[in-house]
Design an enzyme around this catalytic site. Structure first.
Site, PDB file in Angstrom:
ATOM      1  N   HIS A  82       0.534  -0.594  -0.222  1.00  0.00           N
ATOM      2  CA  HIS A  82      -0.038  -0.015   0.286  1.00  0.00           C
ATOM      3  C   HIS A  82       0.868   1.444   0.180  1.00  0.00           C
ATOM      4  O   HIS A  82       1.970   1.300   0.391  1.00  0.00           O
ATOM      5  CB  HIS A  82      -0.388  -0.104   1.086  1.00  0.00           C
ATOM      6  CG  HIS A  82      -2.479   0.835   1.257  1.00  0.00           C
ATOM      7  ND1 HIS A  82      -3.039   0.111   0.631  1.00  0.00           N
ATOM      8  CD2 HIS A  82      -2.370   2.024   1.247  1.00  0.00           C
ATOM      9  CE1 HIS A  82      -3.991   0.901   0.144  1.00  0.00           C
ATOM     10  NE2 HIS A  82      -3.879   2.053   0.582  1.00  0.00           N
ATOM     11  N   ASP A 161     -13.041   2.322   7.363  1.00  0.00           N
ATOM     12  CA  ASP A 161     -12.309   3.096   6.473  1.00  0.00           C
ATOM     13  C   ASP A 161     -12.941   3.328   5.293  1.00  0.00           C
ATOM     14  O   ASP A 161     -13.121   4.657   4.868  1.00  0.00           O
ATOM     15  CB  ASP A 161     -11.101   1.937   6.260  1.00  0.00           C
ATOM     16  CG  ASP A 161     -10.316   2.786   5.349  1.00  0.00           C
ATOM     17  OD1 ASP A 161      -9.889   4.577   5.241  1.00  0.00           O
ATOM     18  OD2 ASP A 161      -9.737   2.876   4.436  1.00  0.00           O
TER      19      ASP A 161
HETATM   20  N1  URA Z   1      -4.391   6.045   1.649  1.00  0.00           N
HETATM   21  C1  URA Z   1      -4.787   5.439   2.456  1.00  0.00           C
HETATM   22  O1  URA Z   1      -5.863   3.793   2.210  1.00  0.00           O
HETATM   23  N2  URA Z   1      -6.058   6.033   3.105  1.00  0.00           N
HETATM   24  C2  URA Z   1      -4.694   7.352   3.707  1.00  0.00           C
HETATM   25  O2  URA Z   1      -5.393   7.851   4.614  1.00  0.00           O
HETATM   26  C3  URA Z   1      -4.313   7.693   2.701  1.00  0.00           C
HETATM   27  C4  URA Z   1      -3.750   6.852   2.046  1.00  0.00           C
END
Ligand code: URA
Length: 434
Positions: A82, A161
């Site tokens: 990520h 999220d």
């Molecule tokens: N990528 C994500 O998944 N979340 C963030 O807050 C910033 C970058």
């Protein structure tokens, strides 16, 4: 306990208890806490920060706000990747099929554009037919069948999220260490990663503007990984100028396809190889990082990574004729060359300003509901340190709205800074933290 007590506590710089964080995350996920109440708390966290313990509790309750994917039936170590976000960051599009071409399973849940940065999901959706919102069983099946699936956060994985991510984007609360760390790590834990490789960007086009904050963010995510028993490695990469050549969804897909065919720009290659070598190491394919890099380069050049990308696109409903002939991908009405007004060396291309310009052209969102224009963007023909001559083309603007032409041209000339003195190229990989 009410949400008002929690907002008040964080507003007054007090530490939140685990139960309070869970109450908020569960209530907001279920829709019992409103967007305006969540906005107030998120803004209070943004301003007053969180302790490490609060960030860990926030991450774990976000990860458990939906299902936790169990990929153990694949019988292999799942290594996920990520990025903390950047401008021109098409790394996932290249790196993940590349790693999958070694038989390393890739089950990747990506995000949409956030703030002035782009998102892999928006890029994938510029391939006609490509479905990013497939159900959880199909997602796992894809990984079982072809070794790779790349999707958006539409499943019941870390739904807290998903809501907080777009809320933060629309209330200017993105650049916060606890909010970024919890957003990323909750997604990674929920989507079944055993090990995690992070690209922590730093510079004008990143959410962390200086090395100290990038290191702090990296260390917090590594710590959360340790507590959740997920070995995590963070590669800190430079995002002072945009990565690669293009910024904009379709344009970045085109650049990624070229890269997968072996025509990859140096800075993109450095990031892909650095992250990829750790992915191969953590998955047990190759212990030696230098050998791993050579293996990765080989699969970029021999067509194996490209073949895996074609398989991925086809398997998710995408029309591969657009990949085989990238000129078929959507183009804008106007492609405007930008000429250098002097001879000299490029010494700055502020990545955030380029990201904002791309958003102005329509590549990004201002509100959660905004539709984006996949075809618009900017092609930068020069990097910091390159020599330019007067009247040489230094960029192309891909534009659909004629009224934007002059404004965008003026803006890009302001952003690309040229002077007489020689300028060093920027270092791409800054450091690795484990
Ligand atoms: N990528 C994500 O998944 N979340 C963030 O807050 C910033 C970058």
């Amino acid at each position: 306990m009410t949400v008002l007590d929690i907002i008040e506590k964080k507003r007054d710089k007090k530490e939140l208890e685990k139960e309070e964080i869970e109450f908020f995350v569960n209530g907001y996920t279920k829709g019992e806490i409103t967007d305006y109440q969540a906005s107030a708390l998120v803004m209070a966290i943004y301003i007053n920060g969180m302790t490490n313990e609060e960030t860990t509790n926030l991450t774990l309750s976000m990860a458990h706000s939906g299902e936790i994917l169990d990929l153990s039936k694949l019988g292999k170590t799942i290594v996920d990747k990520h990025s903390t976000g950047g401008v021109g960051d098409k790394v996932s599009l290249i790196l993940l099929p590349l790693v999958a071409s070694f038989g390393v399973p890739v089950a990747k849940m990506s995000g949409r554009g956030l703030g002035f940065t782009g998102g892999t999901v928006d890029k994938l959706e510029s391939i006609p037919g490509y479905k990013t919102d497939i159900d959880i069983n199909k997602f796992v099946q894809n990984v079982e069948n072809i070794g790779i699936s790349m999707i958006s956060q539409t499943l019941n994985l870390a739904p807290a999220d998903k809501k907080l991510y777009s809320l933060r984007d629309s209330i200017a609360c993105v650049e916060s260490i606890p909010l970024i760390a919890s957003s990323i790590m909750s997604k990674k834990i929920a989507s079944g990663a055993d090990k995690i490789v992070l690209d922590v960007t730093v510079g004008s086009g990143a959410f962390m503007k200086d090395l100290k904050s990038a290191e702090k963010l990296a260390k917090e995510m590594i710590e959360i990984g340790k507590l959740a028993k997920r070995e995590t490695v963070a590669v800190i990469t430079n995002m002072d100028e945009p990565l690669g050549r293009s910024v904009g969804n379709s344009l970045e897909v085109k650049e990624a396809i070229e890269a997968l065919r072996g025509n990859i720009l140096e800075d993109v290659k450095h990031v892909v190889l650095a992250l990829g070598s750790y992915m191969l190491k953590l998955s047990g394919v190759e212990e030696d990082l230098e050998i791993a890099k050579r293996m990765l380069e080989e699969n970029l050049n021999n067509g194996k990574a490209y073949k895996k990308f074609l398989e991925l696109v086809k398997n998710q409903g995408g029309d591969i004729t657009y990949i085989e002939d990238i000129d078929n991908l959507e183009e804008t009405k106007y492609i405007e060359p930008v000429y250098s007004e002097k001879t000299g060396y490029i010494y700055n291309i502020n990545a955030k300003e380029i990201g904002k310009l791309a958003c102005y052209l329509g590549a990004g969102r201002v509100t959660k509901e905004d539709k984006i224009d996949k075809s618009v963007g900017i092609e930068l023909l020069k990097k910091v340190g390159d020599k330019v001559s007067k009247d040489e083309v230094i960029a192309y603007l891909h534009i659909n709205k004629p009224e934007q032409l002059e404004i965008a041209k003026e803006k890009i000339k302001e952003i690309i800074k040229i002077r007489k003195e020689k300028q060093e190229k920027l270092k791409t990989i800054i450091k690795v933290i484990k």
